[in-house]
Design an enzyme around this catalytic site. Sequence first.
Site, PDB file in Angstrom:
ATOM      1  N   ASP A   1      -0.504  -7.436  -3.401  1.00 30.68           N
ATOM      2  CA  ASP A   1      -1.872  -7.153  -2.931  1.00 30.68           C
ATOM      3  C   ASP A   1      -2.670  -6.511  -4.056  1.00 30.68           C
ATOM      4  O   ASP A   1      -2.195  -6.444  -5.200  1.00 30.68           O
ATOM      5  CB  ASP A   1      -1.848  -6.280  -1.674  1.00 30.68           C
ATOM      6  CG  ASP A   1      -2.965  -6.657  -0.711  1.00 30.68           C
ATOM      7  OD1 ASP A   1      -4.133  -6.598  -1.126  1.00 30.68           O
ATOM      8  OD2 ASP A   1      -2.689  -7.016   0.441  1.00 30.68           O
TER       9      ASP A   1
ATOM     10  N   GLU B   1      -9.579 -13.264   3.017  1.00 24.81           N
ATOM     11  CA  GLU B   1     -10.453 -12.276   2.367  1.00 24.81           C
ATOM     12  C   GLU B   1     -10.607 -12.494   0.861  1.00 24.81           C
ATOM     13  O   GLU B   1     -10.339 -11.602   0.057  1.00 24.81           O
ATOM     14  CB  GLU B   1      -9.913 -10.866   2.654  1.00 24.81           C
ATOM     15  CG  GLU B   1      -9.933 -10.543   4.138  1.00 24.81           C
ATOM     16  CD  GLU B   1      -9.399  -9.156   4.480  1.00 24.81           C
ATOM     17  OE1 GLU B   1      -9.845  -8.608   5.485  1.00 24.81           O
ATOM     18  OE2 GLU B   1      -8.525  -8.622   3.760  1.00 24.81           O
TER      19      GLU B   1
ATOM     20  N   HIS C   1      -6.971 -10.770  -2.856  1.00 23.86           N
ATOM     21  CA  HIS C   1      -5.951  -9.705  -2.851  1.00 23.86           C
ATOM     22  C   HIS C   1      -5.016  -9.817  -4.056  1.00 23.86           C
ATOM     23  O   HIS C   1      -3.818  -9.602  -3.958  1.00 23.86           O
ATOM     24  CB  HIS C   1      -5.132  -9.746  -1.537  1.00 23.86           C
ATOM     25  CG  HIS C   1      -5.934  -9.303  -0.345  1.00 23.86           C
ATOM     26  ND1 HIS C   1      -6.238  -7.979  -0.109  1.00 23.86           N
ATOM     27  CD2 HIS C   1      -6.507 -10.004   0.653  1.00 23.86           C
ATOM     28  CE1 HIS C   1      -6.957  -7.890   0.995  1.00 23.86           C
ATOM     29  NE2 HIS C   1      -7.144  -9.106   1.475  1.00 23.86           N
TER      30      HIS C   1
ATOM     31  N   ARG D   1       0.854  -1.204   0.000  1.00 27.08           N
ATOM     32  CA  ARG D   1       0.000   0.000   0.000  1.00 27.08           C
ATOM     33  C   ARG D   1       0.881   1.242   0.000  1.00 27.08           C
ATOM     34  O   ARG D   1       0.649   2.190  -0.739  1.00 27.08           O
ATOM     35  CB  ARG D   1      -0.933  -0.030   1.198  1.00 27.08           C
ATOM     36  CG  ARG D   1      -2.178  -0.876   1.034  1.00 27.08           C
ATOM     37  CD  ARG D   1      -1.901  -2.331   0.659  1.00 27.08           C
ATOM     38  NE  ARG D   1      -3.088  -3.152   0.626  1.00 27.08           N
ATOM     39  CZ  ARG D   1      -3.475  -3.938   1.631  1.00 27.08           C
ATOM     40  NH1 ARG D   1      -2.741  -4.064   2.726  1.00 27.08           N
ATOM     41  NH2 ARG D   1      -4.574  -4.642   1.516  1.00 27.08           N
TER      42      ARG D   1
ATOM     43  N   PHE E   1      -0.639  -2.871  14.283  1.00 29.23           N
ATOM     44  CA  PHE E   1      -0.152  -1.568  14.741  1.00 29.23           C
ATOM     45  C   PHE E   1      -0.507  -0.418  13.805  1.00 29.23           C
ATOM     46  O   PHE E   1      -0.111   0.725  14.048  1.00 29.23           O
ATOM     47  CB  PHE E   1       1.355  -1.633  14.986  1.00 29.23           C
ATOM     48  CG  PHE E   1       1.732  -2.681  15.988  1.00 29.23           C
ATOM     49  CD1 PHE E   1       0.931  -2.921  17.091  1.00 29.23           C
ATOM     50  CD2 PHE E   1       2.874  -3.450  15.834  1.00 29.23           C
ATOM     51  CE1 PHE E   1       1.249  -3.890  18.030  1.00 29.23           C
ATOM     52  CE2 PHE E   1       3.208  -4.426  16.754  1.00 29.23           C
ATOM     53  CZ  PHE E   1       2.399  -4.653  17.846  1.00 29.23           C
TER      54      PHE E   1
END
Length: 392
Positions: free
Chosen positions: A42, A173, A109, A13, A267
């Site tokens: 991803d 997912e 993904h 990302r 986190f």
Amino acid sequence: MFEYRGFMLDSVRHMQRIEEIKKLIDALAVLKFNKFHWHLTDDQGWRFESERFPELNTVAAVRPYSDFGKTRDDEPYGRVYTKSEMREIVDYCAERGIDVIPEFDIPGHTSALLSAIPSLSCSGKDVKIKTHQGIFKDVLCLAKEETFEVITAILDEFLEVFPSEYIHIGGDEAPRDHWKSCPDCQKYMQENGIENYAEYQNCFMNRIIGYLESKNRHCIVWNEAANGSNLDKRAIIQYWKENPKPAVKFINGGGKAILSPFSYCYFDYDYNITPLNRTYSLKPYLNGLTEEGKKNIIGVEGTVWTEYIIGNEQLESLVFPRIIAVSKLALGENNKPYKDFVADVHGIRNRLNGIAFCDEKLWKKPRISTAYGWLKFVKDHYTKEFIKEQIL
Ligand SMILES: [Zn+2]
């Protein structure tokens, strides 16, 4: 002390420079971590240089813009890490007693991969690399033999770069929408008497697990893969999603697991949501584990996802000091009262050269509730369009 003491970094990302990753590795070595789990593929990008499929280095690596919540950036973003850069990280880690575990996330993904090789999707039609966060319906078609051939060919390239005994293959997912309307997927399920999609997914994952086992590598998968009761017991599940029944069954039945429950170990969430004292309170077992099952927990891992994390200082201050709490659990040194642990954190901080830490005022749960923390997180990061997309 656990044999597996891990930290995961999402370099998809948002990417980190090689020097920034080395700085994190130095800190992980001080904390006696021995696994660096590197999330390289991803929906929003592809970071692994491939010689066999050069379109991955161009089409899949670059998204046209970034629209993660409220931080839109109109510039094209991303590139692959070259094999030489990745080997540099592998060598740097090896010198510090750390294995690099790459993650190639399948069958979900995979939008970036499919944007470069659309024939691996159910429809074969063009797929767009994604520009925002979320869970997307573009997944691999598991019935086509081409899918298995391409994925294993890419994995062969991973194995050349990463000597680690573990390879992470995702398994999380993966929406079933396209499988439900794909004649190939439906035919495969019918012919093989497969009745549910979790098991269908695992038929493919098990083939990949078997393939990697034949190369003397073990697979790690996210715990959703255990939702299908047929998951190969040689896989190790990484427990993150806190709905433990199928995971507990897998572990009690002899499967191994790593713990990363998201409300302790993720986190990217603010300290308002996951304060340091919460991470420190994590216990290394799950409700429902038998005594034998508890022995199958081989480790713990702290993770950081980077949808909303652009700079390294922001990244470090989300990870530190919470990752120190994970290291204490991993080392079996988490029995001290919280205030003594905090004193330790100050001592350790002096040994972590130049790492940005979260302001101490924010470490412990504030008077405001976790619900407020969540509201603030949503307000800071989610646009109305994103919320609508998630609900509909
Ligand atoms: Zn299909």
